[in-house]
Enzyme design. Sequence first.
Site, PDB file in Angstrom:
ATOM      1  N   GLU A   9       0.829  -1.343   0.035  1.00 38.45           N
ATOM      2  CA  GLU A   9      -0.616  -0.063  -0.075  1.00 38.45           C
ATOM      3  C   GLU A   9       0.956   1.710  -0.428  1.00 38.45           C
ATOM      4  OE1 GLU A   9      -3.540   0.137   2.233  1.00 38.45           O
ATOM      5  OE2 GLU A   9      -2.853   1.878   3.367  1.00 38.45           O
ATOM      6  N   PRO A  13       2.092  11.600  -1.880  1.00 41.60           N
ATOM      7  CA  PRO A  13       2.617  12.166  -1.121  1.00 41.60           C
ATOM      8  C   PRO A  13       1.798  14.004  -1.465  1.00 41.60           C
ATOM      9  CG  PRO A  13       3.721  11.097  -2.643  1.00 41.60           C
ATOM     10  CD  PRO A  13       2.391  10.693  -2.794  1.00 41.60           C
ATOM     11  N   TYR A 142     -11.118  -6.269  10.728  1.00 41.97           N
ATOM     12  CA  TYR A 142     -10.807  -5.383  11.836  1.00 41.97           C
ATOM     13  C   TYR A 142     -10.479  -6.960  13.780  1.00 41.97           C
ATOM     14  CZ  TYR A 142     -12.235  -1.571  10.083  1.00 41.97           C
ATOM     15  OH  TYR A 142     -12.142   0.001   8.612  1.00 41.97           O
ATOM     16  N   HIS A 146     -14.152  -3.314  14.555  1.00 39.51           N
ATOM     17  CA  HIS A 146     -14.191  -2.373  14.224  1.00 39.51           C
ATOM     18  C   HIS A 146     -14.689  -1.464  15.638  1.00 39.51           C
ATOM     19  CE1 HIS A 146     -15.170   2.302  12.567  1.00 39.51           C
ATOM     20  NE2 HIS A 146     -14.235   1.776  10.967  1.00 39.51           N
ATOM     21  N   LYS A 162     -20.797  -7.225   4.209  1.00 40.23           N
ATOM     22  CA  LYS A 162     -20.695  -6.305   2.802  1.00 40.23           C
ATOM     23  C   LYS A 162     -19.994  -7.812   2.216  1.00 40.23           C
ATOM     24  CE  LYS A 162     -17.497  -4.513   6.000  1.00 40.23           C
ATOM     25  NZ  LYS A 162     -16.130  -3.507   6.028  1.00 40.23           N
ATOM     26  N   TYR A 265       0.956  -1.873   4.109  1.00 37.98           N
ATOM     27  CA  TYR A 265       1.703  -0.845   4.736  1.00 37.98           C
ATOM     28  C   TYR A 265       2.624   0.114   4.982  1.00 37.98           C
ATOM     29  CZ  TYR A 265      -3.660  -2.442   6.041  1.00 37.98           C
ATOM     30  OH  TYR A 265      -4.810  -2.426   6.088  1.00 37.98           O
TER      31      TYR A 265
END
Length: 279
Positions: A9, A13, A142, A146, A162, A265
């Site tokens: 990911e 910038p 999560y 969440h 979902k 990440y």
Amino acid sequence: EGLPFYSFEYFPPKTNAGLINLYNRMDRMVARFEPLFVDVTWGAGGSTAKLTLEISKNAQNYCATDVLMHLTCTNMPRDSVKDALESAKAAGIRNILALRGDPPLGKDTWEQCEEGFAHAIDLVKFIREEYGDFFGIAVAGYPEGHISSKSLEEDVKHLKMKVDAGADFIMTQLFYDVDLFLSFVKRCREAGITVPIVPGLMPISSYNAFKRMIAFTKASVPSHVLKALEPIKNNDAMVKAYGIELGISMLKKILASGIPGFHFYTLNLEKSVTKILAG
């Protein structure tokens, strides 16, 4: 093919120099590790829309990798969502991470905008209704629930909704407790969720950044991690080295459990991810 897969990911910038550095990093990382895809984040209310689309298009065309573009509900009326999806389609982007999104900068609570969507599930339904199977859709999971959910059980039920609405796979929020993640996967399977669940990993690159991220996400941290960091927290090089060591051990434990892939990440950084994958 039975081989582990990875994805990276990145975020848009704020400066042209940062953008050039990002393209160079992406080019090196994609060439070396051949990730299954890269994903590019979306600023609240489309604040980075143009740049997110530009980076996504360039990554797909010049780095020769699939792109997963983030799309959030924050300050995004239905027409703006439609415009973003049309732009993605025109650019040849075939994959969307459908998110509710965080509150806009300066606000503590999330609010539905006028003529906007209230939840990620509404965004998933809209994409499927408008575009059928053109887009692959990912949603967020999560491992500890969440922060707005009453319980993990309630959150897993919502995640199942979902998926039933059309999501193809799940990407988790960052975590540092592998056992909690594996327990989450078990709960999801028991709830009837069968799509892939990709663990999200964020290498610890600095102590202060780590503490900020933990405060923001409310992610649990095992006591042995905190104990290891405490005596070295003021030594950036030692913290980064420990983050790499921890990342390697987490990756190995997840692989051993039968989970075949990982999402990193990267925070637009290269060295820690590279060393973890090399280890």
